[in-house]
Scaffold this active site. Structure first.
Site, PDB file in Angstrom:
ATOM      1  N   GLU A  61       0.812  -1.215   0.000  1.00 37.64           N
ATOM      2  CA  GLU A  61       0.000   0.000   0.000  1.00 37.64           C
ATOM      3  C   GLU A  61       0.845   1.265   0.000  1.00 37.64           C
ATOM      4  O   GLU A  61       0.529   2.238  -0.710  1.00 37.64           O
ATOM      5  CB  GLU A  61      -0.956   0.000   1.195  1.00 37.64           C
ATOM      6  CG  GLU A  61      -2.194  -0.864   1.014  1.00 37.64           C
ATOM      7  CD  GLU A  61      -1.904  -2.359   1.126  1.00 37.64           C
ATOM      8  OE1 GLU A  61      -2.789  -3.161   0.774  1.00 37.64           O
ATOM      9  OE2 GLU A  61      -0.792  -2.720   1.574  1.00 37.64           O
ATOM     10  N   HIS A 130     -10.929  -6.572   9.398  1.00 36.70           N
ATOM     11  CA  HIS A 130     -11.465  -5.933   8.192  1.00 36.70           C
ATOM     12  C   HIS A 130     -12.869  -5.361   8.384  1.00 36.70           C
ATOM     13  O   HIS A 130     -13.640  -5.316   7.432  1.00 36.70           O
ATOM     14  CB  HIS A 130     -11.505  -6.944   7.044  1.00 36.70           C
ATOM     15  CG  HIS A 130     -10.199  -7.594   6.736  1.00 36.70           C
ATOM     16  ND1 HIS A 130      -9.107  -6.887   6.298  1.00 36.70           N
ATOM     17  CD2 HIS A 130      -9.803  -8.883   6.813  1.00 36.70           C
ATOM     18  CE1 HIS A 130      -8.093  -7.717   6.109  1.00 36.70           C
ATOM     19  NE2 HIS A 130      -8.488  -8.934   6.426  1.00 36.70           N
TER      20      HIS A 130
END
Length: 327
Positions: A61, A130
């Site tokens: 990322e 998540h």
């Protein structure tokens, strides 16, 4: 004329429109190309626009968000997909210390027209890794704009509005909305920075955004059966907040319940509550109430996860509580 689309299809239509109308636009992220996106939002776009504009990235990322910043500085209009909001922590340095600050640090010489899309929210048994709603983290940061489309029309059009902005915009897309179908209008509902009244009312204001909006509207309909007319405000943009629309609603209803899937402590709901107290205190006829997620890491078990999240019954209970002082 409106059309019926799922939230996922509305997001894809927004991406397709952006790519087809502006050759500077590209999409990059993990699995956005050959796989069609982790949540199938970008399915079919690789075949249509090719690997130079639909770019599968490594699992890094900080790397690909940094590439997106560089592309934006170089004159492109990159859309970077971070698969889920928790992974964005790996790119926090790029987002907070680079994208959000370059305009300021350069004395206005450089802009970063970057859009970062993130999925967020609980309800799919994705456990503590998540299931986060961290909109408040990014709404805290000067130099960013943060939007949260809750309706299908906003899912379709807010991306285009974000791409037109010269500075970085983060879009939060709630996982629990993806399969829902709804009407998509051919034009945007309003500028992306504006909050909207989704249901008018006179007795109290229910203030929400993103994945909590459908629950809030459901609660408002049930309250109407009890003779309580709740006004529902969809914030839509979380930085900058449209404080004016919120305060105008409080001036009409004199009571407020804020629904926010973030954790209670340090929540976006707390910021909105403080705004009302500072700028609309004399309009209030009852204390403000907040309906937020439980102060625990999200559990995997379905029944425990649902118990942690804001639910319609909790909104109803809070609304009835603020109405107890009604003459």
């Amino acid at each position: 004329m409106s059309q019926q689309l799922t939230y996922r299809e509305a997001l894809r239509a927004g991406l397709d429109d952006a790519l087809s109308t502006d050759p500077r636009v590209l999409l990059m992220g993990e699995d956005v190309g050959r796989y069609g996106g982790c949540f199938a939002v970008s399915k079919g776009l690789l075949e249509r626009y090719g690997p130079e504009r639909i770019i599968d990235t490594p699992l890094c990322e900080s790397g690909f968000v940094g590439v997106g910043i560089g592309a934006a500085l170089g004159g492109l209009r990159p859309i970077v997909e971070v698969m889920t909001v928790n992974f964005s922590l790996l790119a926090m340095d790029q987002i907070v210390n680079t994208a959000a600050t370059l305009r300021h640090m350069s004395g206005g010489q450089y802009h970063v027209p970057l859009v970062i899309r993130m999925s967020c929210g609980g309800g799919r048994q994705l456990a503590a890794q998540h299931s986060h709603s961290w909109e408040n983290l990014y709404a805290h940061i000067p130099g960013l704009k943060v939007i949260s489309p809750a309706t299908h029309t906003d899912a379709r059009h807010m991306l285009g509005q974000a791409l037109a902005d010269p500075d970085p915009v983060i879009i939060f897309e709630h996982l629990m909305l993806l399969n829902d179908s709804g009407a998509v209008d051919p034009e945007p509902a309003a500028p992306m920075e504006r909050a909207l009244v989704r249901r008018p009312g006179r007795d109290l204001s229910l203030i929400s955004y993103g994945g909590s909006l459908p629950k809030t509207l459901d609660a408002a309909r049930q309250l109407a059966d009890e003779g309580i007319e709740a006004e529902v405000i969809d914030l839509r943009c979380l930085r900058p907040l449209d404080r004016g629309t919120v305060l105008e609603s409080i001036a009409r209803t004199h009571r407020a319940v804020i629904v926010d899937e973030g954790w209670y402590s340090g929540s976006l709901a707390a910021e909105i509550s403080a705004t009302i107290m500072e700028q609309g205190f004399w309009e209030l006829d009852a204390p403000i109430r907040r309906v937020c997620s439980a102060e625990v890491p999200f559990p995997y078990a379905a029944q425990l996860e649902q118990a942690c999240l804001p639910q319609v019954e909790a909104i109803l209970e809070a609304a009835r509580g603020v109405m107890e002082s009604r003459p």
